[in-house]
Design an enzyme around this catalytic site. Structure first.
Site, mmCIF file in Angstrom:
data_model
loop_
_atom_site.group_PDB
_atom_site.id
_atom_site.type_symbol
_atom_site.label_atom_id
_atom_site.label_comp_id
_atom_site.label_asym_id
_atom_site.label_seq_id
_atom_site.Cartn_x
_atom_site.Cartn_y
_atom_site.Cartn_z
ATOM 1 C CG HIS A 1 -1.852 1.161 1.288
ATOM 2 N ND1 HIS A 1 -3.154 1.086 0.851
ATOM 3 C CD2 HIS A 1 -1.682 2.434 1.737
ATOM 4 C CE1 HIS A 1 -3.740 2.263 1.010
ATOM 5 N NE2 HIS A 1 -2.867 3.109 1.561
ATOM 6 C CD GLU A 2 1.504 3.758 3.623
ATOM 7 O OE1 GLU A 2 1.841 4.801 3.024
ATOM 8 O OE2 GLU A 2 0.419 3.643 4.219
ATOM 9 C CG HIS B 1 0.156 5.950 -1.084
ATOM 10 N ND1 HIS B 1 -0.923 6.365 -1.833
ATOM 11 C CD2 HIS B 1 -0.359 5.376 0.035
ATOM 12 C CE1 HIS B 1 -2.043 6.039 -1.201
ATOM 13 N NE2 HIS B 1 -1.728 5.439 -0.067
#
Length: 216
Positions: free
Chosen positions: A23-24, A27
């Protein structure tokens, strides 16, 4: 709520590491591709979970299915092209990645169980796949909610005209308060759980259509 069910917690450790890291990283990767050097300079352009985990947020996620990683810091001023479009893309990246990871996990889960079903390790391996699937689906859908500080609020901010900026700033001030109320009243659960299970069943149906001709 997971409580202190040790086998479940153990199964959720790899699920959480994968879910948070991907997820990170998503980004960071999208921001980096748009020209923002901030994630790379802070060591966030990596799939190493250690770079992304917040200790307290990790413990909360393991025990209570509500936790958080360290947010990736970005600077939209560096984004090439339309800054608002860039903000939307960076905000969406984490959830899209989690939903893609969940699809791959479901594919591998079905394929693996076909070959090892009945073995002494099958139930433990299945538990890890299941935890990883639902961790990624939960992270992906939860973060799309338009509530600060979730990614969905970043999408909403990028979509709305600039004249709504004062109202958005007010909402941002009370975002965590709103989120806590929704969590403790189980309103979110009534919305999220049907969405998570609905997507899981859809993934399963699609993958079975793909694999059945090959597996017999």
């Amino acid at each position: 709520m997971l409580g202190f069910d040790l086998p479940t917690i153990i199964a959720n450790i790899p699920a959480l590491l994968i879910g948070f890291a991907f997820h990170e990283y998503a980004h960071a990767w999208v921001a980096d591709r748009l020209g923002d050097p901030t994630p790379r300079s802070q060591g966030r352009l990596t799939l190493n979970p250690i770079a992304h985990l917040d200790l307290f947020g990790t413990l909360m996620a393991l025990l209570y299915r509500f936790g958080w990683a360290k947010p990736v810091m970005t600077n939209p001023q560096y984004y090439r092209g339309d800054k608002r479009r860039g903000q939307i893309l960076v905000s969406l990246a984490g959830s899209i990645m989690n939903l893609l990871v969940a699809f791959v996990v479901m594919f591998l889960w079905i394929l693996t169980m076909h070959f090892i079903q009945g073995s002494q390790w099958s139930i433990y391996i299945s538990d890890v796949f299941e935890a990883t699937l639902f961790m990624n689906l939960g992270l992906g859908i939860f973060n799309l909610l338009p509530i600060p500080p979730l990614d969905g609020f970043g999408v909403l901010t990028g979509l709305l005209p600039q004249r709504f900026a004062p109202q958005l700033r007010v909402i941002e001030q009370y975002g965590m308060f709103i989120l806590i109320i929704l969590l403790f009243t189980d309103i979110l659960g009534k919305v999220l759980f049907p969405a998570v299970y609905g997507i899981a069943y859809a993934y399963q149906a699609i993958i079975m259509l793909i694999l059945t001709p090959f597996l017999g």
